[in-house]
Design an enzyme around this catalytic site. Structure first.
Site, PDB file in Angstrom:
ATOM      1  N   SER A  72      24.614  -3.106 -24.281  1.00  0.00           N
ATOM      2  CA  SER A  72      25.543  -2.412 -25.180  1.00  0.00           C
ATOM      3  C   SER A  72      24.784  -1.900 -26.392  1.00  0.00           C
ATOM      4  CB  SER A  72      26.627  -3.386 -25.641  1.00  0.00           C
ATOM      5  OG  SER A  72      27.422  -2.795 -26.648  1.00  0.00           O
TER       6      SER A  72
ATOM      7  N   TYR B 263      28.583 -11.876 -29.223  1.00  0.00           N
ATOM      8  CA  TYR B 263      28.559 -10.787 -28.238  1.00  0.00           C
ATOM      9  C   TYR B 263      27.339  -9.898 -28.480  1.00  0.00           C
ATOM     10  CZ  TYR B 263      29.696  -6.586 -25.648  1.00  0.00           C
ATOM     11  OH  TYR B 263      29.625  -5.527 -24.781  1.00  0.00           O
TER      12      TYR B 263
END
Ligand SMILES: NC(=O)c1ccc[n+]([C@@H]2O[C@H](COP(=O)([O-])OP(=O)(O)OC[C@H]3O[C@@H](n4cnc5c(N)ncnc54)[C@H](OP(=O)(O)O)[C@@H]3O)[C@@H](O)[C@H]2O)c1
Length: 263
Positions: A148, A161
């Site tokens: 990401s 995350y």
């Protein structure tokens, strides 16, 4: 590097984790259209069976359904065993399954943070290890890890995350050069905000996110696969997000951390 890998074209099975929704379903549809035999992995067996039935009807390919919870050791072992199998070899592994928690650090249950590391990090490690060994022995294969843009950023609201994705990016870059000489290509795809089930599952309020920051899942997958086939190790789909990542690298890190503290 363009064209087929050293050691031959990739005609074996493509195994996609998180295949039941979002980016994983986009990977599966695209690879099916290219004529690749598939193995679909996620927890929801019914959803996987429904997708497999659609694909079998539409394309002359073999589609296996392999339900597994990759947040568990048993689930990872089951999928790793399929990746290691010599019969119907897996030439492409897409480590895509993942989830996020949009809560300031300390607010989400510790159990959930640990589950996130099990899926986003541990499963990627276990499956990549199995794939690297089997593919290197055959002298061909590719590993595509979905990371990401968050992995380039220190974040306060999604600290674990973002850190899990920083691991995926660094790990993929690290093993890419090592495996290239064995005929195995490694690419890490780093999308920005993409329309999938991800944010609803994370119960994230995305109402303040400007529309230009949203990407289409099929587009992300098409761009990511094109980068993989062009031999790029790190793929950041879309010009917008490439500009953002370039800017983040130019700015002083303490400033970036301050800006991202509440995000
Ligand atoms: N959407 C975004 O904005 C965005 C941005 C950057 C990166 N990403 C990354 O892209 C990847 C795919 O996310 P997405 O956006 O497509 O999310 P999504 O629509 O929520 O899909 C997640 C997929 O992962 C599967 N999954 C979840 N937990 C699992 C588990 N324990 N074991 C096996 N499979 C599991 C889900 O299926 P089941 O529930 O059936 O298991 C589903 O197929 C993730 O790694 C995510 O971090 C997403």
């Amino acid at each position: 590097m363009t064209g087929p890998l050293p050691g031959g074209a990739l005609t074996g099975y493509a195994l996609v984790t998180g295949a039941s929704a979002g980016l994983g379903a986009s990977f599966v549809r695209r690879l099916a259209a290219e004529g690749r035999n598939l193995i679909l992995v996620a927890r929801d067996a019914e959803r996987l069976e429904a997708l497999a039935a659609q694909l079998r009807e539409r394309y002359p390919i073999d589609v296996e359904v392999l339900p597994a919870n990759l947040g568990t050791e048993d689930g990872c072992d089951t999928v790793a065993a399929r990746i290691s199998a010599e019969d119907k070899p897996v030439d492409t592994l897409v480590n895509n399954a993942g989830f996020g928690l949009y809560q300031a650090f300390g607010n989400a249950a510790l159990e959930r943070e640990l589950q996130m590391l099990d899926l986003n990090v541990r499963a990627v490690l276990v499956l990549s290890r199995a794939a690297a060994a089997a593919m290197a022995a055959r002298g061909r294969g590719e590993i595509i890890n979905v990371s990401s843009v968050a992995g380039f950023l220190p974040r306060g609201r999604a600290a674990t995350y973002a850190a899990s994705k920083a691991w995926v990016t660094a790990f993929s870059e690290g093993i890419a050069a090592l495996l290239k000489v064995k005929g195995v290509r490694v690419t890490v795809i780093c999308p920005g905000f993409t329309h999938t089930e991800f944010h609803a599952r994370a119960k994230a309020d995305m109402s303040g996110t400007p529309s230009f920051l949203w990407l289409d899942a099929d587009r992300v997958v098409a761009d990511g696969l094109a980068d993989a086939r062009a031999g790029k190790v790190i793929s950041v789909p879309s010009k917008r997000y490439r500009a953002i990542v370039a800017l983040v690298k130019l700015l002083p890190r303490p400033l970036v951390a301050r800006l991202m503290a509440g995000r």
